[in-house]
Design a protein around this motif. Structure first.
Motif, PDB file in Angstrom:
ATOM      1  N   THR A  90       0.805  -1.208   0.000  1.00  0.00           N
ATOM      2  CA  THR A  90       0.000   0.000   0.000  1.00  0.00           C
ATOM      3  C   THR A  90       0.840   1.261   0.000  1.00  0.00           C
ATOM      4  N   PRO A  91       0.252   2.380  -0.418  1.00  0.00           N
ATOM      5  CA  PRO A  91       0.994   3.650  -0.446  1.00  0.00           C
ATOM      6  C   PRO A  91       1.484   4.091   0.927  1.00  0.00           C
ATOM      7  N   ARG A  92       0.876   3.592   1.991  1.00  0.00           N
ATOM      8  CA  ARG A  92       1.306   4.009   3.328  1.00  0.00           C
ATOM      9  C   ARG A  92       2.252   2.973   3.942  1.00  0.00           C
ATOM     10  N   SER A  93       2.958   2.264   3.088  1.00  0.00           N
ATOM     11  CA  SER A  93       3.897   1.252   3.551  1.00  0.00           C
ATOM     12  C   SER A  93       5.164   1.905   4.064  1.00  0.00           C
ATOM     13  N   GLU A  94       6.101   1.090   4.532  1.00  0.00           N
ATOM     14  CA  GLU A  94       7.357   1.578   5.102  1.00  0.00           C
ATOM     15  C   GLU A  94       8.259   2.241   4.073  1.00  0.00           C
ATOM     16  N   LYS A  95       7.885   2.174   2.777  1.00  0.00           N
ATOM     17  CA  LYS A  95       8.705   2.830   1.759  1.00  0.00           C
ATOM     18  C   LYS A  95       8.637   4.353   1.882  1.00  0.00           C
ATOM     19  N   GLY A  96       7.753   4.848   2.711  1.00  0.00           N
ATOM     20  CA  GLY A  96       7.764   6.277   2.991  1.00  0.00           C
ATOM     21  C   GLY A  96       6.870   7.126   2.116  1.00  0.00           C
ATOM     22  N   TYR A  97       5.888   6.532   1.478  1.00  0.00           N
ATOM     23  CA  TYR A  97       4.969   7.311   0.661  1.00  0.00           C
ATOM     24  C   TYR A  97       3.989   8.039   1.582  1.00  0.00           C
ATOM     25  N   ALA A  98       4.044   9.364   1.586  1.00  0.00           N
ATOM     26  CA  ALA A  98       3.160  10.160   2.439  1.00  0.00           C
ATOM     27  C   ALA A  98       2.025  10.712   1.595  1.00  0.00           C
ATOM     28  N   LEU A  99       1.354   9.841   0.868  1.00  0.00           N
ATOM     29  CA  LEU A  99       0.359  10.305  -0.089  1.00  0.00           C
ATOM     30  C   LEU A  99      -0.887  10.876   0.582  1.00  0.00           C
ATOM     31  N   SER A 100      -1.249  10.349   1.728  1.00  0.00           N
ATOM     32  CA  SER A 100      -2.405  10.900   2.441  1.00  0.00           C
ATOM     33  C   SER A 100      -2.123  12.339   2.852  1.00  0.00           C
ATOM     34  N   THR A 101      -0.904  12.576   3.325  1.00  0.00           N
ATOM     35  CA  THR A 101      -0.488  13.934   3.706  1.00  0.00           C
ATOM     36  C   THR A 101      -0.486  14.848   2.486  1.00  0.00           C
ATOM     37  N   ILE A 102       0.016  14.346   1.376  1.00  0.00           N
ATOM     38  CA  ILE A 102       0.081  15.122   0.143  1.00  0.00           C
ATOM     39  C   ILE A 102      -1.330  15.483  -0.334  1.00  0.00           C
ATOM     40  N   TYR A 103      -2.243  14.519  -0.243  1.00  0.00           N
ATOM     41  CA  TYR A 103      -3.616  14.774  -0.683  1.00  0.00           C
ATOM     42  C   TYR A 103      -4.256  15.889   0.134  1.00  0.00           C
ATOM     43  N   LYS A 104      -4.097  15.813   1.448  1.00  0.00           N
ATOM     44  CA  LYS A 104      -4.686  16.830   2.333  1.00  0.00           C
ATOM     45  C   LYS A 104      -4.080  18.207   2.069  1.00  0.00           C
ATOM     46  N   LYS A 105      -2.783  18.242   1.790  1.00  0.00           N
ATOM     47  CA  LYS A 105      -2.094  19.513   1.596  1.00  0.00           C
ATOM     48  C   LYS A 105      -2.420  20.166   0.263  1.00  0.00           C
ATOM     49  N   PHE A 106      -2.585  19.374  -0.795  1.00  0.00           N
ATOM     50  CA  PHE A 106      -2.707  19.934  -2.131  1.00  0.00           C
ATOM     51  C   PHE A 106      -4.073  19.739  -2.791  1.00  0.00           C
ATOM     52  N   LYS A 107      -5.050  19.159  -2.085  1.00  0.00           N
ATOM     53  CA  LYS A 107      -6.321  18.829  -2.732  1.00  0.00           C
ATOM     54  C   LYS A 107      -7.097  20.064  -3.194  1.00  0.00           C
ATOM     55  N   LYS A 108      -6.840  21.222  -2.582  1.00  0.00           N
ATOM     56  CA  LYS A 108      -7.534  22.439  -2.986  1.00  0.00           C
ATOM     57  C   LYS A 108      -6.711  23.261  -3.982  1.00  0.00           C
ATOM     58  N   LYS A 109      -5.590  22.704  -4.385  1.00  0.00           N
ATOM     59  CA  LYS A 109      -4.734  23.388  -5.347  1.00  0.00           C
ATOM     60  C   LYS A 109      -4.875  22.729  -6.715  1.00  0.00           C
TER      61      LYS A 109
END
Length: 348
Positions: A238-257
């Motif tokens: 999954t994107p939130r695996s130990e590989k360090g993908y912070a996609l949930s954080t990215i979505y929250k930060k940029f979803k209105k951009k």
């Protein structure tokens, strides 16, 4: 009669012994400062494929095996590091050196080992200075079109990079002999390079479309004048695996951009796909065709591993590939900075 049978029997043993010796690969080593007496042998062309174990005593060890053809193997010395050796029939290889300086090991025996040892010694000053070796590897490959070492150097210094130059890889492959290109591992690299050569930074992104959980078609054409971040993933990685993908954080930060995120799953089962979306709160758009690695979008973008991200510009060109965590956030901050300023002025 009995004497004749005995002579024939001895002759048979001799011929069998000679045949076995001709197919035997032998290895002798003397490495000081080994912290472990256990040396593991792995196959290079099958990653993670453990072949055998060698036990050393006071840094001295030996190993022998029957081989049919030349093959690269990796000797792993505990946590100290590893060394590549070419096993070949009728060849005895010698390894000498210090475990505290594995890059300086002296390997002799067999043409391939001699060639690799010469390359290692020639680039030793660059290794110690922590300088890139791509130019040296390039030169070796072009000057040794028949050497199996060229396959290893191509993989290590060109394929196994964060953003490989696949056009360069294709060019180097063309310099190699037909014998090398017939190698199964080489064929895999060539196939990958051919797939990836048109999916490079600056190239036009392939058109894509797929169904979301509601059965609605989502396509790149839907996102005009927007940046698009493609997130290739699977429920087993999954994107939130130990590989360090912070996609949930990215979505929250940029979803209105000016950014749209699209998750493209390699899952083959709908329930696992939906369960993972819910469990990991993957709130951005998600699509899949449940064909796994045969997913049409995965194929068109030449995806070789998950998770992988691809960032596409409003002009539908590829801006970046496989950026992770902070590196990805920084890139988006850079691209969307002007857009943010415009939005702030609009709200005032």
């Amino acid at each position: 009669m009995k004497k004749s049978i005995f002579i024939i029997f001895l002759l048979f043993l001799c011929l069998t012994s000679c045949k076995n010796n001709n197919n035997q690969f032998a290895l002798k080593g003397e490495i000081t400062n080994l912290k472990s007496d256990t040396i593991l042998i792995y196959g290079l062309e099958e990653i993670g494929d453990k072949i055998d174990t060698i036990f050393a005593k006071n840094g001295i060890f030996s190993y022998s095996s029957q081989v049919d053809t030349i093959a690269p193997i990796i000797l792993r010395f505990g946590n100290e590091g590893e060394c590549l050796v070419y096993a070949d029939k009728g060849v005895e290889v010698s390894i000498k050196g210090n475990a505290n300086a594995l890059e300086s090991l002296q390997v002799s025996g067999g043409n391939a080992n001699e060639e690799l040892n010469h390359f290692r010694q020639s680039v030793l000053p660059l290794v110690k200075a922590k300088k890139p070796l791509t130019a040296n590897a390039d030169s070796f490959i072009r000057n040794h079109p028949f050497s199996p070492v060229s396959i290893y150097l191509l993989d290590k210094y060109f394929v196994q990079q964060t953003n490989p130059d696949f056009k360069k890889i294709q060019a180097l492959i063309k310099t190699m002999s037909g014998e090398l290109r017939d190698n199964p591992y080489m064929q895999q690299m060539e196939e990958m390079a051919n797939k990836q050569s048109n999916i490079t930074i600056g190239s036009l992104a392939p058109a894509f479309s797929g169904k979301n959980a509601k059965g609605e078609y989502i396509s790149h054409a839907s996102f005009n004048k927007q940046y698009v971040l493609l997130d290739f993933w699977a429920s087993w990685c999954t994107p939130r695996s130990e590989k360090g993908y912070a996609l949930s954080t990215i979505y929250k930060k940029f979803k209105k951009k000016n950014l749209k995120m699209i998750g493209i799953s390699l899952d083959t089962e709908r329930k696992k796909w939906l369960d993972t979306i819910k469990k990991d709160t993957l709130s951005w758009e998600q699509i899949t065709d449940f064909n796994g690695w045969d997913n049409s979008i995965v194929q068109s973008f030449g995806i070789e591993e998950v998770p992988t991200t691809i960032l596409i510009s409003p002009e539908k060109t590829i801006i970046a590939k496989n950026l992770k965590g902070k590196e990805l956030i920084d890139k988006l901050d850079e691209l969307l900075k002007d857009n943010t300023t415009v939005q702030q002025r609009t709200h005032k």
